[in-house]
Design an enzyme around this catalytic site. Structure first.
Site, PDB file in Angstrom:
ATOM      1  N   ASN A   1      32.041  46.725  37.766  1.00 42.75           N
ATOM      2  CA  ASN A   1      33.145  46.195  38.566  1.00 42.75           C
ATOM      3  C   ASN A   1      32.802  44.774  38.976  1.00 42.75           C
ATOM      4  O   ASN A   1      31.658  44.461  39.317  1.00 42.75           O
ATOM      5  CB  ASN A   1      33.373  47.041  39.821  1.00 42.75           C
TER       6      ASN A   1
ATOM      7  N   TYR B   1      34.174  39.602  47.312  1.00 49.64           N
ATOM      8  CA  TYR B   1      33.925  39.985  48.696  1.00 49.64           C
ATOM      9  C   TYR B   1      33.123  38.869  49.352  1.00 49.64           C
ATOM     10  O   TYR B   1      32.072  38.490  48.843  1.00 49.64           O
ATOM     11  CB  TYR B   1      33.118  41.290  48.768  1.00 49.64           C
TER      12      TYR B   1
ATOM     13  N   TRP C   1      32.086  44.356  51.418  1.00 48.54           N
ATOM     14  CA  TRP C   1      32.977  45.175  50.597  1.00 48.54           C
ATOM     15  C   TRP C   1      33.569  46.244  51.510  1.00 48.54           C
ATOM     16  O   TRP C   1      32.894  47.110  52.043  1.00 48.54           O
ATOM     17  CB  TRP C   1      32.284  45.746  49.361  1.00 48.54           C
TER      18      TRP C   1
ATOM     19  N   GLU D   1      36.851  44.390  34.883  1.00 48.83           N
ATOM     20  CA  GLU D   1      37.395  43.048  35.074  1.00 48.83           C
ATOM     21  C   GLU D   1      36.991  42.105  33.948  1.00 48.83           C
ATOM     22  O   GLU D   1      37.725  41.157  33.641  1.00 48.83           O
ATOM     23  CB  GLU D   1      36.948  42.479  36.424  1.00 48.83           C
TER      24      GLU D   1
ATOM     25  N   ASP E   1      39.939  34.378  58.665  1.00 53.26           N
ATOM     26  CA  ASP E   1      40.424  35.003  57.432  1.00 53.26           C
ATOM     27  C   ASP E   1      41.813  34.518  57.035  1.00 53.26           C
ATOM     28  O   ASP E   1      42.444  33.725  57.724  1.00 53.26           O
ATOM     29  CB  ASP E   1      40.412  36.529  57.585  1.00 53.26           C
TER      30      ASP E   1
END
Length: 528
Positions: A179, A183, A197, A279, A328
């Site tokens: 994967n 993150y 994560w 991915e 964020d």
């Protein structure tokens, strides 16, 4: 032709006039973020919305370093990054793959062979370390220090410096599937960093799978259940009993982190793909060329061979450390929480590496354009599960998970509610806080039109649906961490079968011949 590396991509940006070189001395502590924030918000409401990509060439405290920011920060650059004239081109390629025309004869079957061969060429391939640019410099032992790179602090109340554009590579301990996720990583010191994560992310599930295996081997089902409850849990959730932590401590999960890849590979790290699809394969599909990988030095993982920087290390299972706050993409700070810790064992990089970073905050910002690309590219996959969907829109102000606008082809009573629940059951779309459903004749890309329909077409008590379920970790308003309520608004025309027995009015439109005549006159008036 696919971009081989970040450097090739940079040359294309420069040649196209999409890159601004910043030669003034700028600090990675707040100053770069402020300039990138201004660039990302420049040109708002115009064809040049998003501002240019920025290459900082005079980094305070880091002689010779270069930092790239806002590389994906406009519609044009997202199209350039994925080498298309329109993001819908990629959606069309996906449509062809999931809805191929069944061959009716031998000739049609032969015609399909090139397409099958092309798809086969998207799978990643491993090359020799001697041919991998990311191995030009190899650092081990005391030479390992991530702070040798200009890691950014982006907002004043951030808990420290954060790596903001990493491709984090983990592996399923059972299936071996890799994967690549994105993150954020708070750098604690030169050799350790936080791994943010979130509980619902694939890398967190890989860690829990490893914990389950260790606990099961050690003492059986009770400990395994405790791990399932705790795992990489954030604050406000169950924590693991101390005897389980003791058994797990010392066990490690290997991790590799890549900074600065070709644009398709970096973008693939944010796509909401099923866990079964790597991915690296998605990147190959987007690039239409396989990603070349190389084995790491100290961990059994493969990383993009043409990357700028590779961090190798491990997470010690059961070890958590306070991470945050972090400014964020919601426009608010994410508060402190407990997350796993990455311990670095090796760093490899190209000579004179380019450090790739991003800044998130109040939209629109660079991630706005990345989210829009995800929206367009994965619409066909959404339609595969929910075929009545005509289009979707994730407005910038909805920061991906707060608002989704959906148009549907309505053919039965209650269908809008069915669509809402289907979306809430669809991968990462489960986090969508508010869904507004309109009829197919409403353009969901026109937010004003959607608001007009929503304001006019609903009886609030009848047409608003509330439900409970998992919410995004970044949702600071939810009643509990990771759990709260969601809302769906049915703004479609109401039918008698839905209890509306009066006549529904038609919307006002001019006849086509009147519009055509007005068009001819309008051009001569010279009114913009």
């Amino acid at each position: 032709m696919a971009y081989e590396s970040l450097r090739e991509w940079l040359k294309v940006l420069d040649k196209a006039g999409e890159l601004k070189r910043v030669t003034a001395e700028v600090s990675p502590i707040l100053e770069m973020a402020e300039i990138a924030d201004r660039a990302s918000k420049s040109g708002k409401g115009t064809a040049k919305a998003g501002g240019p990509a920025l290459l900082f060439e005079n980094v305070a405290g880091y002689p010779g370093a270069r930092v790239l920011m806002n590389q994906f920060g406009s519609t044009k650059r997202m199209q350039m990054a994925l080498e298309v004239d329109s993001l819908d081109e990629i959606a069309g390629r996906i449509e062809t793959l999931i809805h191929p025309v069944a061959p009716s004869g031998m000739l049609d079957k032969l015609k399909m062979l090139p397409m099958l061969a092309e798809v086969g060429g998207y799978f990643p391939k491993t090359i020799s370390a001697k041919n991998a640019p990311c191995k030009e410099v190899v650092l081990r032992g005391e030479d390992v220090d991530v702070l040798k790179f200009p890691v950014l602090k982006t907002w004043p109340e951030d808990g420290g410096r954060f790596i903001t554009l990493p491709c984090v590579i983990t592996q399923n301990p059972s299936t071996g599937k890799r994967n690549v996720g994105m993150y954020r990583m708070q750098v604690y010191d030169g050799k350790t960093a936080g791994m943010h994560w979130q509980r619902q992310k694939v890398a967190a599930e890989h860690a829990r799978d490893r914990m389950r295996a260790v606990a099961e081997d050690a003492a059986g089902q009770v400990e395994m259940m405790a791990v399932t409850a705790g795992g990489t849990a954030a604050a406000g959730q169950h924590t693991m009993p101390q005897h389980v932590v003791t058994k797990i401590r010392g066990e490690r999960m290997e991790v590799a982190v890549v900074i600065g890849t070709d644009p398709a590979t970096t973008f693939s790290a944010i796509v909401p793909a099923p866990p079964e699809v790597e991915e690296y394969l998605i990147a190959g599909f987007l690039r239409q060329k396989a990603v070349e990988l190389v084995k790491c030095e100290t961990v059994d993982l493969e990383v993009p061979a043409h990357a700028e920087i590779v961090l190798e290390g491990y997470v010690e299972l059961g070890e958590l450390r306070t991470e945050g706050p972090f400014g964020d993409h919601t426009g608010f700070y994410t508060m402190q929480d407990e997350y796993p810790v990455l311990h670095l064992t090796c760093i490899t990089h190209r000579k004179d590496p380019i450090y790739a970073a991003t800044v998130v905050g109040k939209p629109p910002m660079e991630d706005t354009w990345m989210i829009k690309a995800v929206e367009r590219i994965f619409l066909p996959l959404m339609k595969l599960t929910i075929p009545e969907i005509v289009d979707i829109n994730l407005p910038a102000e909805g920061v991906a998970h707060n608002l989704m606008l959906v148009s549907i082809r309505k053919s039965y009573a209650g269908q809008a509610r069915k669509v809402m629940h289907a979306i809430w059951g669809l991968g990462q779309a489960m986090f969508t806080k508010c869904i507004v459903v309109v009829d197919e004749d409403c353009d969901v890309q026109d937010v004003g039109e959607v608001m007009l329909r929503a304001g006019n077409n609903i009886d609030p008590e009848r047409d608003i649906q509330f439900t409970m379920g998992p919410v995004d970790t970044l949702d600071h308003a939810s009643r509990l961490p990771n759990y709260g309520s969601k809302m769906g608004i049915d703004a479609t025309r109401k039918w008698a079968a839905e209890g509306f027995t009066r006549q529904w009015p038609t919307m006002m439109t001019m006849p086509k011949d009147v519009k055509a005549k007005a068009d001819a006159i309008w051009k001569k008036l010279g009114i913009e």
